[in-house]
Design an enzyme around this catalytic site. Structure first.
Site, mmCIF file in Angstrom:
data_model
loop_
_atom_site.group_PDB
_atom_site.id
_atom_site.type_symbol
_atom_site.label_atom_id
_atom_site.label_comp_id
_atom_site.label_asym_id
_atom_site.label_seq_id
_atom_site.Cartn_x
_atom_site.Cartn_y
_atom_site.Cartn_z
ATOM 1 N N HIS A 113 53.295 123.472 93.593
ATOM 2 C CA HIS A 113 51.784 124.280 93.895
ATOM 3 C C HIS A 113 51.586 125.462 94.757
ATOM 4 O O HIS A 113 52.773 124.906 95.468
ATOM 5 C CB HIS A 113 51.018 123.013 94.130
ATOM 6 C CG HIS A 113 51.133 122.265 92.626
ATOM 7 N ND1 HIS A 113 51.560 120.790 92.061
ATOM 8 C CD2 HIS A 113 50.554 122.128 91.251
ATOM 9 C CE1 HIS A 113 51.116 120.233 91.008
ATOM 10 N NE2 HIS A 113 50.169 121.055 90.541
ATOM 11 N N TYR A 132 52.722 118.117 80.007
ATOM 12 C CA TYR A 132 52.057 117.640 81.380
ATOM 13 C C TYR A 132 50.891 117.329 80.902
ATOM 14 O O TYR A 132 50.781 116.140 80.589
ATOM 15 C CB TYR A 132 52.327 117.988 82.336
ATOM 16 C CG TYR A 132 52.235 118.216 83.356
ATOM 17 C CD1 TYR A 132 52.083 117.075 84.435
ATOM 18 C CD2 TYR A 132 50.380 118.323 83.810
ATOM 19 C CE1 TYR A 132 51.340 116.278 85.223
ATOM 20 C CE2 TYR A 132 49.996 117.981 84.453
ATOM 21 C CZ TYR A 132 50.344 116.767 85.657
ATOM 22 O OH TYR A 132 49.560 116.181 86.527
ATOM 23 N N PRO A 168 41.392 115.049 88.611
ATOM 24 C CA PRO A 168 41.441 116.169 90.048
ATOM 25 C C PRO A 168 41.915 117.369 89.566
ATOM 26 O O PRO A 168 41.953 118.015 88.884
ATOM 27 C CB PRO A 168 42.401 115.612 91.225
ATOM 28 C CG PRO A 168 43.119 114.450 90.232
ATOM 29 C CD PRO A 168 42.862 114.192 88.597
ATOM 30 N N GLY A 185 53.826 109.461 97.359
ATOM 31 C CA GLY A 185 53.858 111.044 97.713
ATOM 32 C C GLY A 185 52.594 112.120 98.157
ATOM 33 O O GLY A 185 52.302 111.483 98.715
ATOM 34 N N LEU A 186 52.496 112.871 97.908
ATOM 35 C CA LEU A 186 51.196 113.766 98.433
ATOM 36 C C LEU A 186 49.704 112.892 98.128
ATOM 37 O O LEU A 186 49.160 113.031 99.101
ATOM 38 C CB LEU A 186 51.012 115.131 98.039
ATOM 39 C CG LEU A 186 49.558 115.567 97.549
ATOM 40 C CD1 LEU A 186 49.237 116.602 99.822
ATOM 41 C CD2 LEU A 186 49.313 117.249 96.397
ATOM 42 N N GLY A 214 49.427 109.283 97.426
ATOM 43 C CA GLY A 214 49.760 108.371 97.662
ATOM 44 C C GLY A 214 49.544 108.126 99.548
ATOM 45 O O GLY A 214 49.395 107.466 99.727
HETATM 46 P P1 NAP Z 1 53.823 114.099 94.002
HETATM 47 O O1 NAP Z 1 53.593 113.981 95.335
HETATM 48 O O2 NAP Z 1 55.047 114.908 93.169
HETATM 49 O O3 NAP Z 1 54.616 112.460 93.620
HETATM 50 C C1 NAP Z 1 55.059 111.451 93.246
HETATM 51 C C2 NAP Z 1 55.240 110.468 93.402
HETATM 52 O O4 NAP Z 1 55.445 110.175 92.313
HETATM 53 C C3 NAP Z 1 56.388 109.862 94.101
HETATM 54 O O5 NAP Z 1 55.586 109.031 94.639
HETATM 55 C C4 NAP Z 1 57.848 109.746 93.392
HETATM 56 O O6 NAP Z 1 58.559 109.163 93.746
HETATM 57 C C5 NAP Z 1 56.517 109.423 92.358
HETATM 58 N N1 NAP Z 1 57.326 109.600 91.857
HETATM 59 C C6 NAP Z 1 58.079 109.989 90.194
HETATM 60 N N2 NAP Z 1 58.477 109.893 89.243
HETATM 61 C C7 NAP Z 1 59.074 108.565 89.161
HETATM 62 C C8 NAP Z 1 59.214 107.485 89.066
HETATM 63 N N3 NAP Z 1 59.835 108.134 87.337
HETATM 64 N N4 NAP Z 1 59.984 106.400 89.238
HETATM 65 C C9 NAP Z 1 58.883 106.063 90.304
HETATM 66 N N5 NAP Z 1 57.821 106.900 91.070
HETATM 67 C C10 NAP Z 1 58.313 108.080 90.343
HETATM 68 O O7 NAP Z 1 52.821 113.817 93.170
HETATM 69 P P2 NAP Z 1 51.145 114.331 93.788
HETATM 70 O O8 NAP Z 1 51.016 115.368 93.871
HETATM 71 O O9 NAP Z 1 51.127 112.790 94.520
HETATM 72 O O10 NAP Z 1 50.651 113.594 92.371
HETATM 73 C C11 NAP Z 1 50.144 112.740 91.759
HETATM 74 C C12 NAP Z 1 49.134 112.389 90.750
HETATM 75 O O11 NAP Z 1 48.205 113.931 91.219
HETATM 76 C C13 NAP Z 1 50.059 112.986 90.285
HETATM 77 O O12 NAP Z 1 49.957 111.563 88.825
HETATM 78 C C14 NAP Z 1 50.105 114.310 88.841
HETATM 79 O O13 NAP Z 1 49.604 113.807 88.750
HETATM 80 C C15 NAP Z 1 48.108 113.914 89.940
HETATM 81 N N6 NAP Z 1 48.031 115.487 90.256
HETATM 82 C C16 NAP Z 1 48.317 116.074 90.921
HETATM 83 C C17 NAP Z 1 47.789 117.110 91.430
HETATM 84 C C18 NAP Z 1 48.140 118.250 92.324
HETATM 85 O O14 NAP Z 1 47.662 118.946 92.353
HETATM 86 N N7 NAP Z 1 49.289 118.215 93.141
HETATM 87 C C19 NAP Z 1 46.674 117.864 90.917
HETATM 88 C C20 NAP Z 1 46.314 117.092 89.250
HETATM 89 C C21 NAP Z 1 46.943 115.945 89.447
HETATM 90 P P3 NAP Z 1 59.530 109.262 95.129
HETATM 91 O O15 NAP Z 1 58.663 110.170 96.245
HETATM 92 O O16 NAP Z 1 60.477 108.583 95.616
HETATM 93 O O17 NAP Z 1 60.069 110.820 94.326
HETATM 94 P P1 GDP Z 2 48.235 125.379 88.724
HETATM 95 O O1 GDP Z 2 46.823 125.323 89.146
HETATM 96 O O2 GDP Z 2 48.546 124.326 87.286
HETATM 97 O O3 GDP Z 2 48.179 126.712 87.467
HETATM 98 O O4 GDP Z 2 49.229 125.810 89.451
HETATM 99 P P2 GDP Z 2 49.601 126.272 90.171
HETATM 100 O O5 GDP Z 2 49.714 125.499 92.021
HETATM 101 O O6 GDP Z 2 51.037 126.268 90.652
HETATM 102 O O7 GDP Z 2 48.571 127.563 90.671
HETATM 103 C C1 GDP Z 2 49.395 129.211 89.896
HETATM 104 C C2 GDP Z 2 48.950 130.168 90.090
HETATM 105 O O8 GDP Z 2 48.858 130.339 91.399
HETATM 106 C C3 GDP Z 2 49.287 131.089 89.087
HETATM 107 O O9 GDP Z 2 47.849 131.898 88.825
HETATM 108 C C4 GDP Z 2 50.379 132.160 89.889
HETATM 109 O O10 GDP Z 2 50.749 133.038 89.664
HETATM 110 C C5 GDP Z 2 49.673 131.749 91.899
HETATM 111 N N1 GDP Z 2 50.760 131.553 92.414
HETATM 112 C C6 GDP Z 2 50.624 132.404 93.689
HETATM 113 N N2 GDP Z 2 52.250 132.403 94.846
HETATM 114 C C7 GDP Z 2 52.535 131.259 93.591
HETATM 115 C C8 GDP Z 2 53.508 130.229 93.805
HETATM 116 O O11 GDP Z 2 54.600 130.406 95.159
HETATM 117 N N3 GDP Z 2 53.922 129.800 93.667
HETATM 118 C C9 GDP Z 2 53.193 129.063 92.645
HETATM 119 N N4 GDP Z 2 53.026 127.283 92.047
HETATM 120 N N5 GDP Z 2 51.788 129.213 92.143
HETATM 121 C C10 GDP Z 2 51.333 130.770 93.184
#
Ligand code: NAP
Ligand code: GDP
Length: 323
Positions: free
Chosen positions: A188, A145, A172, A14-15, A17
Protein backbone atom coordinates in the site's frame (compact mmCIF):
# COMPACT_ATOMS: atom_id res chain seq x y z
CA UNK A 1 -19.17 -12.46 25.31
CA UNK A 2 -19.03 -15.09 28.03
CA UNK A 3 -15.94 -15.19 30.23
CA UNK A 4 -14.54 -18.44 28.72
CA UNK A 5 -13.81 -17.63 25.08
CA UNK A 6 -11.37 -18.93 22.49
CA UNK A 7 -10.80 -16.17 19.95
CA UNK A 8 -9.17 -17.30 16.73
CA UNK A 9 -7.60 -14.53 14.63
CA UNK A 10 -6.96 -15.61 11.02
CA UNK A 11 -4.18 -13.58 9.41
CA UNK A 12 -2.71 -13.04 12.88
CA UNK A 13 0.80 -12.39 11.52
CA UNK A 14 -0.23 -9.49 9.27
CA UNK A 15 -0.48 -5.74 9.80
CA UNK A 16 -3.88 -5.85 11.51
CA UNK A 17 -3.35 -9.16 13.32
CA UNK A 18 -0.12 -7.91 14.91
CA UNK A 19 -1.87 -4.71 15.99
CA UNK A 20 -4.71 -6.64 17.65
CA UNK A 21 -2.15 -8.80 19.44
CA UNK A 22 -0.30 -5.63 20.57
CA UNK A 23 -3.47 -4.01 21.95
CA UNK A 24 -4.58 -7.21 23.71
CA UNK A 25 -1.18 -7.48 25.42
CA UNK A 26 -0.46 -3.80 26.10
CA UNK A 27 -3.74 -1.94 26.59
CA UNK A 28 -4.67 -2.13 30.24
CA UNK A 29 -8.17 -0.65 29.83
CA UNK A 30 -11.30 -2.66 30.56
CA UNK A 31 -12.64 -1.75 27.11
CA UNK A 32 -9.80 -2.98 24.89
CA UNK A 33 -7.32 -5.01 26.98
CA UNK A 34 -7.33 -8.77 27.46
CA UNK A 35 -10.12 -10.04 29.71
CA UNK A 36 -9.93 -12.91 32.15
CA UNK A 37 -11.03 -16.18 30.55
CA UNK A 38 -10.17 -15.09 27.03
CA UNK A 39 -7.72 -17.20 25.06
CA UNK A 40 -6.44 -15.45 21.91
CA UNK A 41 -4.92 -17.50 19.08
CA UNK A 42 -3.13 -15.69 16.25
CA UNK A 43 -2.78 -17.81 13.11
CA UNK A 44 -0.25 -17.48 10.28
CA UNK A 45 -0.30 -19.23 6.91
CA UNK A 46 2.14 -21.75 8.45
CA UNK A 47 -0.78 -23.07 10.55
CA UNK A 48 -2.56 -24.01 7.32
CA UNK A 49 -3.58 -22.68 3.93
CA UNK A 50 -7.09 -21.30 4.38
CA UNK A 51 -7.70 -21.66 0.63
CA UNK A 52 -7.89 -25.40 1.40
CA UNK A 53 -10.97 -26.78 3.11
CA UNK A 54 -9.09 -29.64 4.82
CA UNK A 55 -6.48 -27.25 6.33
CA UNK A 56 -9.24 -24.93 7.53
CA UNK A 57 -11.16 -27.83 9.07
CA UNK A 58 -8.02 -29.08 10.85
CA UNK A 59 -7.49 -25.61 12.39
CA UNK A 60 -11.08 -25.42 13.66
CA UNK A 61 -10.83 -28.97 15.03
CA UNK A 62 -7.58 -28.14 16.82
CA UNK A 63 -8.65 -24.86 18.46
CA UNK A 64 -12.49 -25.16 18.68
CA UNK A 65 -12.92 -21.37 18.66
CA UNK A 66 -15.96 -19.69 20.17
CA UNK A 67 -15.18 -16.44 18.29
CA UNK A 68 -13.30 -15.62 15.08
CA UNK A 69 -11.73 -12.41 13.83
CA UNK A 70 -11.21 -13.17 10.18
CA UNK A 71 -8.39 -11.12 8.64
CA UNK A 72 -6.56 -13.60 6.39
CA UNK A 73 -6.68 -12.48 2.79
CA UNK A 74 -4.61 -11.85 -0.30
CA UNK A 75 -3.86 -8.16 0.31
CA UNK A 76 -2.00 -5.53 -1.72
CA UNK A 77 -1.93 -1.94 -2.90
CA UNK A 78 -3.15 -0.48 -6.17
CA UNK A 79 -0.37 -1.86 -8.40
CA UNK A 80 -0.59 -5.45 -7.10
CA UNK A 81 -4.40 -5.33 -7.45
CA UNK A 82 -4.06 -4.23 -11.08
CA UNK A 83 -1.73 -7.16 -11.88
CA UNK A 84 -3.44 -10.11 -10.15
CA UNK A 85 -7.20 -9.57 -10.49
CA UNK A 86 -8.08 -13.26 -10.75
CA UNK A 87 -5.84 -14.24 -7.80
CA UNK A 88 -7.45 -11.54 -5.66
CA UNK A 89 -10.92 -12.78 -6.58
CA UNK A 90 -10.25 -16.51 -6.29
CA UNK A 91 -7.93 -16.68 -3.26
CA UNK A 92 -10.20 -14.43 -1.24
CA UNK A 93 -13.37 -16.26 -2.28
CA UNK A 94 -11.79 -19.60 -1.29
CA UNK A 95 -10.48 -18.32 2.06
CA UNK A 96 -13.78 -16.67 2.98
CA UNK A 97 -15.89 -19.63 1.89
CA UNK A 98 -13.79 -22.05 3.96
CA UNK A 99 -13.53 -19.91 7.10
CA UNK A 100 -17.22 -18.97 7.26
CA UNK A 101 -18.37 -22.52 6.45
CA UNK A 102 -16.18 -24.01 9.20
CA UNK A 103 -17.30 -21.30 11.62
CA UNK A 104 -20.90 -22.41 10.98
CA UNK A 105 -20.03 -26.14 11.20
CA UNK A 106 -18.21 -25.67 14.52
CA UNK A 107 -20.94 -23.48 16.06
CA UNK A 108 -18.79 -20.35 16.39
CA UNK A 109 -20.81 -17.73 18.30
CA UNK A 110 -19.54 -14.71 16.39
CA UNK A 111 -17.32 -13.93 13.40
CA UNK A 112 -16.05 -10.47 12.51
CA UNK A 113 -14.63 -10.39 8.97
CA UNK A 114 -12.82 -7.60 7.20
CA UNK A 115 -13.99 -5.72 4.11
CA UNK A 116 -12.39 -2.49 2.81
CA UNK A 117 -13.53 0.88 1.46
CA UNK A 118 -11.90 -0.23 -1.87
CA UNK A 119 -14.96 -2.38 -2.48
CA UNK A 120 -17.51 0.43 -2.77
CA UNK A 121 -18.94 1.42 -6.17
CA UNK A 122 -16.73 3.62 -8.30
CA UNK A 123 -19.57 5.88 -9.39
CA UNK A 124 -21.25 6.98 -6.18
CA UNK A 125 -22.34 9.92 -4.11
CA UNK A 126 -20.19 11.03 -1.16
CA UNK A 127 -19.74 10.36 1.64
CA UNK A 128 -20.06 6.62 1.11
CA UNK A 129 -21.92 4.73 3.83
CA UNK A 130 -22.52 1.10 4.82
CA UNK A 131 -25.75 0.81 2.78
CA UNK A 132 -23.90 1.32 -0.54
CA UNK A 133 -21.66 -1.79 -0.70
CA UNK A 134 -23.61 -3.43 -3.54
CA UNK A 135 -24.81 -0.31 -5.38
CA UNK A 136 -22.72 -0.61 -8.56
CA UNK A 137 -19.44 -1.89 -10.01
CA UNK A 138 -16.22 -1.19 -8.08
CA UNK A 139 -13.28 0.69 -9.63
CA UNK A 140 -11.79 -1.40 -12.46
CA UNK A 141 -8.29 -1.33 -10.90
CA UNK A 142 -9.31 -3.71 -8.08
CA UNK A 143 -12.53 -5.37 -9.18
CA UNK A 144 -11.21 -8.89 -8.36
CA UNK A 145 -10.50 -8.03 -4.72
CA UNK A 146 -13.66 -5.91 -4.43
CA UNK A 147 -16.08 -8.55 -5.68
CA UNK A 148 -14.38 -11.24 -3.55
CA UNK A 149 -14.68 -9.08 -0.44
CA UNK A 150 -18.25 -7.95 -1.15
CA UNK A 151 -19.34 -11.59 -1.03
CA UNK A 152 -18.47 -11.71 2.68
CA UNK A 153 -21.43 -9.43 3.33
CA UNK A 154 -23.65 -11.65 1.18
CA UNK A 155 -22.44 -14.75 3.07
CA UNK A 156 -23.05 -13.08 6.42
CA UNK A 157 -26.66 -12.33 5.57
CA UNK A 158 -27.24 -15.80 4.11
CA UNK A 159 -25.66 -17.58 7.14
CA UNK A 160 -27.81 -15.43 9.39
CA UNK A 161 -31.06 -15.93 7.51
CA UNK A 162 -30.67 -19.69 6.99
CA UNK A 163 -28.81 -20.75 10.16
CA UNK A 164 -29.12 -17.80 12.58
CA UNK A 165 -25.32 -17.27 12.58
CA UNK A 166 -23.93 -14.10 14.12
CA UNK A 167 -21.40 -13.26 11.39
CA UNK A 168 -20.67 -9.59 10.73
CA UNK A 169 -18.02 -7.44 9.05
CA UNK A 170 -16.13 -4.18 9.35
CA UNK A 171 -15.05 -1.81 6.58
CA UNK A 172 -11.71 -0.11 7.32
CA UNK A 173 -10.13 2.55 5.12
CA UNK A 174 -6.42 2.42 4.12
CA UNK A 175 -4.53 0.91 7.12
CA UNK A 176 -0.90 1.45 8.14
CA UNK A 177 1.34 0.77 11.12
CA UNK A 178 4.11 -1.49 12.48
CA UNK A 179 4.48 -4.91 10.77
CA UNK A 180 3.15 -3.57 7.47
CA UNK A 181 4.19 -5.01 4.11
CA UNK A 182 7.00 -2.70 2.89
CA UNK A 183 7.48 -4.26 -0.55
CA UNK A 184 8.44 -1.50 -3.01
CA UNK A 185 5.90 -2.43 -5.71
CA UNK A 186 3.15 -4.59 -4.18
CA UNK A 187 2.44 -2.77 -0.91
CA UNK A 188 0.00 0.00 0.00
CA UNK A 189 1.02 3.62 -0.46
CA UNK A 190 2.17 4.46 3.06
CA UNK A 191 4.54 1.52 3.65
CA UNK A 192 5.66 1.61 -0.02
CA UNK A 193 6.58 5.30 0.15
CA UNK A 194 8.20 4.87 3.57
CA UNK A 195 10.55 2.28 2.12
CA UNK A 196 11.22 4.38 -1.03
CA UNK A 197 11.96 7.52 0.97
CA UNK A 198 14.23 5.59 3.36
CA UNK A 199 16.24 4.22 0.40
CA UNK A 200 16.35 7.63 -1.32
CA UNK A 201 17.90 9.11 1.83
CA UNK A 202 20.31 6.21 2.35
CA UNK A 203 21.47 6.14 -1.29
CA UNK A 204 21.34 9.93 -1.95
CA UNK A 205 18.78 9.40 -4.75
CA UNK A 206 15.52 11.23 -5.64
CA UNK A 207 12.29 10.24 -3.86
CA UNK A 208 9.72 9.44 -6.57
CA UNK A 209 6.01 9.19 -5.70
CA UNK A 210 3.76 7.30 -8.15
CA UNK A 211 0.88 9.18 -9.80
CA UNK A 212 -0.10 12.82 -9.45
CA UNK A 213 -0.27 12.95 -5.65
CA UNK A 214 -3.82 14.32 -5.96
CA UNK A 215 -6.00 11.32 -4.98
CA UNK A 216 -7.61 11.56 -1.55
CA UNK A 217 -7.66 8.83 1.09
CA UNK A 218 -8.65 8.29 4.71
CA UNK A 219 -5.98 6.43 6.68
CA UNK A 220 -6.41 4.53 9.93
CA UNK A 221 -3.55 3.60 12.27
CA UNK A 222 -3.48 -0.18 12.76
CA UNK A 223 -3.49 0.14 16.58
CA UNK A 224 -6.63 2.35 16.49
CA UNK A 225 -8.27 -0.14 14.14
CA UNK A 226 -7.27 -2.98 16.47
CA UNK A 227 -9.18 -1.36 19.34
CA UNK A 228 -12.23 -0.92 17.11
CA UNK A 229 -12.03 -4.58 16.04
CA UNK A 230 -12.00 -5.66 19.70
CA UNK A 231 -14.98 -3.41 20.39
CA UNK A 232 -16.83 -4.85 17.37
CA UNK A 233 -16.21 -8.41 18.57
CA UNK A 234 -17.40 -7.66 22.10
CA UNK A 235 -20.17 -5.12 21.58
CA UNK A 236 -21.44 -4.70 18.02
CA UNK A 237 -24.72 -6.60 17.49
CA UNK A 238 -25.59 -6.02 13.82
CA UNK A 239 -25.00 -8.39 10.88
CA UNK A 240 -24.68 -5.36 8.56
CA UNK A 241 -21.16 -3.97 8.21
CA UNK A 242 -19.78 -0.94 9.99
CA UNK A 243 -17.22 1.50 8.51
CA UNK A 244 -14.18 1.92 10.80
CA UNK A 245 -12.65 5.21 9.75
CA UNK A 246 -11.48 8.60 10.79
CA UNK A 247 -13.88 11.43 9.87
CA UNK A 248 -14.32 12.94 6.40
CA UNK A 249 -12.45 16.02 7.63
CA UNK A 250 -9.33 13.87 8.15
CA UNK A 251 -9.06 12.82 4.51
CA UNK A 252 -5.60 13.62 3.08
CA UNK A 253 -4.04 13.68 -0.39
CA UNK A 254 -1.26 11.30 -1.48
CA UNK A 255 0.99 14.39 -1.53
CA UNK A 256 0.12 14.98 2.16
CA UNK A 257 1.16 11.38 2.84
CA UNK A 258 4.47 11.84 1.00
CA UNK A 259 5.08 15.10 2.89
CA UNK A 260 4.47 13.40 6.26
CA UNK A 261 6.92 10.61 5.34
CA UNK A 262 9.56 13.10 4.12
CA UNK A 263 9.25 14.84 7.50
CA UNK A 264 9.36 11.63 9.56
CA UNK A 265 12.42 10.32 7.66
CA UNK A 266 14.00 13.80 7.62
CA UNK A 267 14.64 13.50 3.88
CA UNK A 268 16.21 16.59 2.31
CA UNK A 269 16.84 15.40 -1.28
CA UNK A 270 14.89 15.73 -4.57
CA UNK A 271 11.24 14.76 -4.46
CA UNK A 272 8.97 14.35 -7.52
CA UNK A 273 5.81 12.68 -8.91
CA UNK A 274 5.84 10.08 -11.70
CA UNK A 275 2.60 11.04 -13.44
CA UNK A 276 2.96 8.19 -15.96
CA UNK A 277 1.88 5.81 -13.18
CA UNK A 278 -1.74 5.12 -12.16
CA UNK A 279 -3.65 7.21 -9.62
CA UNK A 280 -6.38 4.61 -9.07
CA UNK A 281 -9.71 5.79 -7.71
CA UNK A 282 -9.68 9.54 -7.10
CA UNK A 283 -11.39 9.26 -3.73
CA UNK A 284 -13.55 6.94 -1.63
CA UNK A 285 -14.58 9.34 1.12
CA UNK A 286 -16.39 7.29 3.75
CA UNK A 287 -18.72 8.40 6.52
CA UNK A 288 -17.96 7.29 10.07
CA UNK A 289 -21.37 8.49 11.32
CA UNK A 290 -22.47 4.95 12.27
CA UNK A 291 -19.27 4.38 14.27
CA UNK A 292 -19.65 7.77 15.96
CA UNK A 293 -23.24 6.88 16.95
CA UNK A 294 -21.86 3.89 18.87
CA UNK A 295 -18.53 5.36 20.05
CA UNK A 296 -18.81 9.18 20.09
CA UNK A 297 -15.71 9.61 22.27
CA UNK A 298 -13.24 7.26 20.54
CA UNK A 299 -9.94 9.09 20.02
CA UNK A 300 -7.95 8.41 16.84
CA UNK A 301 -4.17 8.84 16.94
CA UNK A 302 -3.31 12.05 15.01
CA UNK A 303 -2.04 11.19 11.50
CA UNK A 304 1.44 12.76 11.96
CA UNK A 305 1.99 10.93 15.27
CA UNK A 306 0.93 7.59 13.77
CA UNK A 307 3.15 8.11 10.69
CA UNK A 308 6.11 8.97 12.93
CA UNK A 309 5.59 5.83 15.09
CA UNK A 310 5.22 3.66 11.98
CA UNK A 311 8.31 5.11 10.27
CA UNK A 312 10.34 4.67 13.47
CA UNK A 313 9.22 1.04 13.69
CA UNK A 314 10.24 0.49 10.04
CA UNK A 315 13.70 2.03 10.54
CA UNK A 316 14.31 0.00 13.73
CA UNK A 317 13.14 -3.22 12.09
CA UNK A 318 14.53 -2.64 8.60
CA UNK A 319 16.56 -5.85 8.46
CA UNK A 320 13.75 -8.20 9.43
CA UNK A 321 10.51 -6.53 8.30
CA UNK A 322 8.43 -7.79 5.35
CA UNK A 323 9.72 -6.27 2.14
P1 NAP B 1 -1.37 -8.57 5.61
O1 NAP B 1 -0.47 -7.77 6.47
O2 NAP B 1 -0.97 -8.79 4.19
O3 NAP B 1 -1.57 -9.98 6.31
C1 NAP B 1 -2.28 -10.99 5.66
C2 NAP B 1 -2.46 -12.13 6.63
O4 NAP B 1 -3.23 -13.16 6.00
C3 NAP B 1 -1.13 -12.77 7.07
O5 NAP B 1 -1.26 -13.17 8.40
C4 NAP B 1 -1.03 -13.98 6.14
O6 NAP B 1 -0.25 -15.01 6.71
C5 NAP B 1 -2.49 -14.38 6.07
N1 NAP B 1 -2.82 -15.17 4.88
C6 NAP B 1 -2.75 -14.74 3.58
N2 NAP B 1 -3.10 -15.75 2.76
C7 NAP B 1 -3.37 -16.82 3.56
C8 NAP B 1 -3.77 -18.16 3.30
N3 NAP B 1 -3.98 -18.59 2.05
N4 NAP B 1 -3.95 -18.98 4.35
C9 NAP B 1 -3.74 -18.56 5.61
N5 NAP B 1 -3.39 -17.31 5.93
C10 NAP B 1 -3.20 -16.45 4.90
O7 NAP B 1 -2.83 -7.98 5.58
P2 NAP B 1 -3.48 -6.84 6.50
O8 NAP B 1 -3.14 -5.55 5.89
O9 NAP B 1 -3.22 -7.13 7.93
O10 NAP B 1 -5.02 -7.09 6.18
C11 NAP B 1 -5.90 -7.68 7.14
C12 NAP B 1 -7.31 -7.55 6.61
O11 NAP B 1 -7.63 -6.17 6.42
C13 NAP B 1 -7.52 -8.21 5.24
O12 NAP B 1 -8.74 -8.90 5.24
C14 NAP B 1 -7.55 -7.04 4.27
O13 NAP B 1 -8.31 -7.33 3.13
C15 NAP B 1 -8.16 -5.95 5.12
N6 NAP B 1 -7.84 -4.56 4.74
C16 NAP B 1 -6.53 -4.15 4.66
C17 NAP B 1 -6.26 -2.82 4.34
C18 NAP B 1 -4.85 -2.27 4.31
O14 NAP B 1 -4.68 -1.08 4.00
N7 NAP B 1 -3.84 -3.05 4.63
C19 NAP B 1 -7.32 -1.92 4.11
C20 NAP B 1 -8.63 -2.38 4.22
C21 NAP B 1 -8.88 -3.71 4.55
P3 NAP B 1 1.37 -15.04 6.54
O15 NAP B 1 1.91 -13.86 7.34
O16 NAP B 1 1.78 -16.33 7.11
O17 NAP B 1 1.64 -14.89 5.07
P1 GDP C 1 -5.75 2.25 -2.59
O1 GDP C 1 -5.99 3.21 -1.47
O2 GDP C 1 -6.56 1.01 -2.47
O3 GDP C 1 -5.86 2.89 -3.94
O4 GDP C 1 -4.30 1.66 -2.49
P2 GDP C 1 -2.84 2.22 -2.20
O5 GDP C 1 -2.55 2.21 -0.77
O6 GDP C 1 -1.99 1.38 -3.09
O7 GDP C 1 -2.79 3.75 -2.66
C1 GDP C 1 -2.80 4.07 -4.02
C2 GDP C 1 -2.61 5.56 -4.26
O8 GDP C 1 -1.31 5.98 -3.83
C3 GDP C 1 -2.67 5.84 -5.77
O9 GDP C 1 -3.17 7.15 -5.96
C4 GDP C 1 -1.20 5.74 -6.16
O10 GDP C 1 -0.91 6.45 -7.36
C5 GDP C 1 -0.53 6.41 -4.95
N1 GDP C 1 0.88 6.00 -4.74
C6 GDP C 1 1.95 6.83 -4.82
N2 GDP C 1 3.09 6.16 -4.61
C7 GDP C 1 2.74 4.87 -4.34
C8 GDP C 1 3.48 3.69 -4.00
O11 GDP C 1 4.70 3.69 -3.89
N3 GDP C 1 2.75 2.56 -3.77
C9 GDP C 1 1.39 2.52 -3.87
N4 GDP C 1 0.74 1.37 -3.63
N5 GDP C 1 0.66 3.60 -4.21
C10 GDP C 1 1.33 4.77 -4.44
Amino acid sequence: MSSESVILVTGGSGLVGKAISWVIENDKSEQFGKKEGEKWIFLTSKDGDLRKLEDTKAIFEKYRPTHVIHLAALVGGLFKNMKYKLDFLRDNMLINDNVLFMAKEFGVKKVVSCLSTCIFPDKTSYPIDETMVHNGPPHESNFGYAHGKRMIDVYNRAYHDQFGCNFTSVIPTNIFGPHDNYNLEDSHVLPGLTHKCYLAKKEGKPFVVSGTGKPLRQFIYSRDLAKLFIWTLREYKEIDPIILSVGEEDEVSIKDVADAIVKAIDFKGDYSFDTSRADGQYKKTASNAKLRKYLPDFKFTPFDVAVKESVEWFVENYETCRK
